[in-house]
Design a protein around this motif. Structure first.
Motif, mmCIF file in Angstrom:
data_model
loop_
_atom_site.group_PDB
_atom_site.id
_atom_site.type_symbol
_atom_site.label_atom_id
_atom_site.label_comp_id
_atom_site.label_asym_id
_atom_site.label_seq_id
_atom_site.Cartn_x
_atom_site.Cartn_y
_atom_site.Cartn_z
ATOM 1 N N PRO A 1 9.001 2.368 4.011
ATOM 2 C CA PRO A 1 7.921 1.507 4.505
ATOM 3 C C PRO A 1 7.627 0.309 3.600
ATOM 4 O O PRO A 1 6.862 -0.578 3.988
ATOM 5 C CB PRO A 1 6.707 2.446 4.566
ATOM 6 N N ASN A 2 8.213 0.284 2.412
ATOM 7 C CA ASN A 2 7.979 -0.820 1.483
ATOM 8 C C ASN A 2 9.034 -1.917 1.570
ATOM 9 O O ASN A 2 8.985 -2.891 0.808
ATOM 10 C CB ASN A 2 7.896 -0.304 0.040
ATOM 11 N N VAL A 3 10.005 -1.801 2.487
ATOM 12 C CA VAL A 3 11.035 -2.836 2.633
ATOM 13 C C VAL A 3 10.421 -4.088 3.256
ATOM 14 O O VAL A 3 9.677 -4.012 4.243
ATOM 15 C CB VAL A 3 12.217 -2.330 3.486
ATOM 16 N N THR B 1 11.518 -4.788 -2.132
ATOM 17 C CA THR B 1 11.002 -3.452 -1.805
ATOM 18 C C THR B 1 9.630 -3.212 -2.431
ATOM 19 O O THR B 1 9.213 -2.070 -2.592
ATOM 20 C CB THR B 1 11.998 -2.353 -2.236
ATOM 21 N N ALA B 2 8.970 -4.231 -2.844
ATOM 22 C CA ALA B 2 7.534 -4.276 -3.191
ATOM 23 C C ALA B 2 7.005 -3.524 -4.419
ATOM 24 O O ALA B 2 5.824 -3.257 -4.457
ATOM 25 C CB ALA B 2 6.717 -3.860 -1.951
ATOM 26 N N ILE C 1 11.508 7.520 -4.142
ATOM 27 C CA ILE C 1 10.090 7.772 -3.903
ATOM 28 C C ILE C 1 9.904 8.612 -2.634
ATOM 29 O O ILE C 1 10.780 8.629 -1.764
ATOM 30 C CB ILE C 1 9.290 6.455 -3.825
ATOM 31 N N PRO C 2 8.760 9.317 -2.512
ATOM 32 C CA PRO C 2 8.592 10.307 -1.433
ATOM 33 C C PRO C 2 8.899 9.834 -0.018
ATOM 34 O O PRO C 2 9.499 10.563 0.765
ATOM 35 C CB PRO C 2 7.124 10.712 -1.580
ATOM 36 N N GLU C 3 8.482 8.634 0.368
ATOM 37 C CA GLU C 3 8.686 8.181 1.752
ATOM 38 C C GLU C 3 9.958 7.353 1.929
ATOM 39 O O GLU C 3 10.158 6.756 2.987
ATOM 40 C CB GLU C 3 7.477 7.359 2.222
ATOM 41 N N GLY C 4 10.784 7.300 0.903
ATOM 42 C CA GLY C 4 11.991 6.483 0.974
ATOM 43 C C GLY C 4 13.263 7.301 1.118
ATOM 44 O O GLY C 4 13.276 8.510 0.905
ATOM 45 N N GLU C 5 14.311 6.613 1.500
ATOM 46 C CA GLU C 5 15.648 7.227 1.601
ATOM 47 C C GLU C 5 16.661 6.325 0.910
ATOM 48 O O GLU C 5 16.574 5.095 0.986
ATOM 49 C CB GLU C 5 16.084 7.362 3.057
ATOM 50 N N ILE C 6 17.618 6.945 0.250
ATOM 51 C CA ILE C 6 18.709 6.199 -0.394
ATOM 52 C C ILE C 6 20.040 6.747 0.095
ATOM 53 O O ILE C 6 20.198 7.953 0.269
ATOM 54 C CB ILE C 6 18.632 6.321 -1.934
ATOM 55 N N LYS C 7 20.983 5.841 0.316
ATOM 56 C CA LYS C 7 22.361 6.284 0.550
ATOM 57 C C LYS C 7 23.297 5.331 -0.182
ATOM 58 O O LYS C 7 22.981 4.169 -0.418
ATOM 59 C CB LYS C 7 22.684 6.344 2.044
ATOM 60 N N ILE C 8 24.437 5.882 -0.569
ATOM 61 C CA ILE C 8 25.443 5.110 -1.304
ATOM 62 C C ILE C 8 26.623 4.879 -0.371
ATOM 63 O O ILE C 8 27.165 5.826 0.203
ATOM 64 C CB ILE C 8 25.925 5.860 -2.571
ATOM 65 N N ILE C 9 27.034 3.614 -0.218
ATOM 66 C CA ILE C 9 28.142 3.311 0.692
ATOM 67 C C ILE C 9 29.313 2.681 -0.079
ATOM 68 O O ILE C 9 29.157 2.208 -1.200
ATOM 69 C CB ILE C 9 27.704 2.366 1.831
ATOM 70 N N ASP C 10 30.470 2.712 0.587
ATOM 71 C CA ASP C 10 31.689 2.100 0.030
ATOM 72 C C ASP C 10 31.975 2.602 -1.382
ATOM 73 O O ASP C 10 32.231 1.821 -2.314
ATOM 74 C CB ASP C 10 31.582 0.564 0.016
ATOM 75 N N THR C 11 31.946 3.926 -1.535
ATOM 76 C CA THR C 11 32.139 4.495 -2.872
ATOM 77 C C THR C 11 33.600 4.442 -3.312
ATOM 78 O O THR C 11 34.516 4.522 -2.494
ATOM 79 C CB THR C 11 31.660 5.957 -2.908
ATOM 80 N N CYS D 1 0.819 -1.213 0.000
ATOM 81 C CA CYS D 1 0.000 0.000 0.000
ATOM 82 C C CYS D 1 0.854 1.265 0.000
ATOM 83 O O CYS D 1 0.530 2.242 -0.685
ATOM 84 C CB CYS D 1 -0.962 0.005 1.183
ATOM 85 N N SER D 2 1.934 1.256 0.753
ATOM 86 C CA SER D 2 2.817 2.427 0.771
ATOM 87 C C SER D 2 3.447 2.629 -0.604
ATOM 88 O O SER D 2 3.573 3.755 -1.088
ATOM 89 C CB SER D 2 3.905 2.279 1.836
ATOM 90 N N ASN D 3 3.806 1.519 -1.269
ATOM 91 C CA ASN D 3 4.413 1.639 -2.590
ATOM 92 C C ASN D 3 3.414 2.152 -3.617
ATOM 93 O O ASN D 3 3.738 3.005 -4.447
ATOM 94 C CB ASN D 3 4.996 0.297 -3.020
#
Length: 569
Positions: free
Chosen positions: A412-414, A365-366, A389-399, A206-208
């Motif tokens: 919320p879609n995880v 992630t649905a 997407i609006p309610e999501g967050e992204i980060k990039i690691i080990d660049t 539903c969140s997705n």
């Protein structure tokens, strides 16, 4: 995301989505179905969808399936998605299965999930007859009126369910839907590793659905043609549930050979698919233009359209009428996902006046994590999969030095986790952050770019990283290449211990045009190897492709047309 978002209605679960949809859209068509192969489309209204779901759900409760896992397998059709909704909205857990699975794989996955029931298309009867599942329920793609109902036929289940409802049976209607409980179990179709069962809940989906709807608008008169495998979360969430949530309608196709015909019949305005489908459509479109010697005229129209668009004038329907008519005259948007699309193809569709929305996500992630919002600068960002997407967050690691690293996502879609695999779950979920296994970077404006899969990276002896997907994009642009797969070849003595290799499946139609008198295997190899050698001159030494293999057979793929790397080595 900072752009203006569309308003969305709140839904607490999928049952709420169906119920409010029936209230809002009533007699509007939710689905377009065919009762006979090759026949005309008939409408299934939002009201009928709700009534059918309640009748089927009531019968499933009466069969003692409350709290059980129930599988579904078969071709895309109304009965498939009806079964899905009936199960998750008051009965138990749905287990969608890939219709391309072998009999043994179906048996293994159904047993692993512990299924007590299964819905199956009649074409899969021989696959399921020996399964150790107590309740087996059949549905027909096309209903033959001369064939009598049997006890577990879909029509019989609906009939019995309606009778129970008429007698006041409210067990299903009054059932509580727990939006946080695992109610969807999806086996991943990953290109590497053993399939895992991803556990999703109503909140995930539903969140997705709401987040997609905040950035991409479906109109009530929009119609999509369902062509991707329905068990796949990209198809079920994006092409079906999001369209239903926004009041559009979904038509079911009769097979890939009939896509264009079905689009015309259904008057489809939106097409959701994977890059391979759209790249093929685009290539055929230009080949047709070349055959009719209208290349110059079309290029002039494209140039004119660009100029008109810049001053806010829209003449696409007039300029490209012949192209639109080939797709039924109403096609306005293409939505692509599951893999990266060739930026040239994406720009090409934009030039022809078609909106192209691109999404990125995973079953876990649905599925949507990022996408290209309506009204944004898609043409300039064709290499990107869009913004988070609006309610999501992204980060990039080990660049690395280029800013490329692993993409992590939180929202919320995880998923809740992998069924029965706590260790595997812990490897990918850490403090709410999901490790996607994909590599990429974000530009200063927050647009995400995917460079490849972490597991696919070729690491040279000197520590250099080579992303196969980058080289595959270059090789696929060779006009004589149908598709390809780049990989690292060990055991061949070179300066850095790893040879970059490619398997190529040639485009024999294009080769036939280049060699009207025919070409043998050696000539095909020399042609493609020669062009790759020229391409190599523009690449750093460590990235150069030094080993070429010509394939005469299809690559082994998932049902969403991704090449399974390990299965092709």
């Amino acid at each position: 995301m900072t752009e203006e978002l569309y308003q969305v209605r709140e839904i607490k679960d999928l049952r709420d989505m169906i119920r409010t949809g029936a209230e809002l859209y009533k007699e509007a068509p939710a689905f377009l179905i065919k009762r006979q192969k090759g026949g005309k489309y008939h409408e299934v209204t939002y009201k009928k969808l709700e009534k059918d779901m309640n009748a089927l759900g009531t019968r499933l409760v009466d069969l003692g399936l409350v709290g059980e896992k129930i599988a579904i397998i078969g071709e895309n059709c109304y009965e498939w998605i009806l079964s899905y909704f009936a199960i998750v909205n008051g009965v138990g857990t749905v287990v969608p299965l890939d219709k391309e699975l072998s009999r043994q794989e179906i048996d293994n996955l159904a047993a692993a999930a512990g299924c007590k029931g299964i819905f199956y298309a009649s074409s899969y009867e021989s696959y399921v007859q020996d399964l150790d599942i107590p309740v087996k329920m059949k549905f027909e793609l096309y209903r033959n009126e001369d064939v009598p109902f049997d006890e577990k036929d879909m029509a019989s289940l609906l009939f019995e369910g309606r009778k129970l409802l008429s007698r006041g049976d409210r067990r299903y209607l009054d059932a509580q839907v727990d939006s946080e409980a695992a109610r969807i179990m999806l086996f991943t179709s990953g290109t590497t590793g053993v399939p895992k069962a991803v556990m999703l809940c109503h909140r995930n989906l539903c969140s997705n659905i709401k987040n997609i709807s905040k950035v991409v608008q479906i109109r009530p008169d929009d119609r999509t043609l369902s062509i991707l495998p329905i068990h796949h979360t990209f198809e079920s969430t994006v092409d079906i549930m999001t369209v239903l949530y926004q009041g559009g309608s979904v038509a079911f196709f009769e097979g890939l050979k009939h896509v264009t015909k079905n689009m015309v019949e259904a008057r489809a305005s939106i097409l959701v698919g994977v890059p391979l489908i759209f790249e093929s459509i685009y290539a055929k479109l230009w080949k047709q233009v070349e055959k009719t010697k209208r290349v110059k005229a079309l290029k002039a129209a494209i140039k004119l359209n660009r100029s008109l668009q810049r001053i806010g004038v829209d003449k696409r329907q007039k300029l490209f009428r012949d192209i639109y008519d080939n797709f039924g005259g109403r096609l306005r948007m293409i939505i692509t996902g599951a893999a990266g699309i060739d930026p040239k193809v994406l720009r090409g569709f934009h030039d022809l006046g078609l909106e192209v929305a691109q999404g990125y996500g995973l079953t876990e992630t649905a599925p949507i994590i990022a996408g290209t919002p309506d009204g944004e600068q898609k043409y300039k960002k064709t290499g990107s999969v869009g913004k988070v997407i609006p309610e999501g967050e992204i980060k990039i690691i080990d660049t690395n030095e280029e800013g490329i690293g692993e993409i992590l996502y939180r929202g919320p879609n995880v998923m809740l986790g992998y069924y029965g695999m706590p260790e595997e779950t812990a490897q990918v979920l850490e403090d709410g952050w999901f490790h996607t296994g994909d590599l990429g970077f974000m530009d200063p404006e927050g647009w995400l770019y995917i460079t490849g899969r972490k597991k696919n990276v070729i690491v040279t002896k000197t520590g250099k990283n080579i992303y196969p997907e980058e080289l595959e994009q270059l090789v696929s642009e060779i006009p004589y290449v149908e598709e390809c797969m780049v990989y690292g070849l060990e055991g061949v003595e070179t300066g850095d211990g790893t040879t970059v290799a490619v398997q190529v499946r040639p485009d024999y139609e294009a080769i036939k045009e280049a060699f009207p008198n025919g070409a043998d295997d050696e000539q095909v190899y020399d042609l493609i190897k020669g062009i790759i050698s020229e391409m190599n001159q523009k690449l750093p030494n460590y990235k150069r492709i030094r080993h070429v293999v010509i394939r005469d057979s299809e690559f082994v793929k998932t049902t969403t047309h991704k090449i399974k790397r390990q299965d092709n080595l």
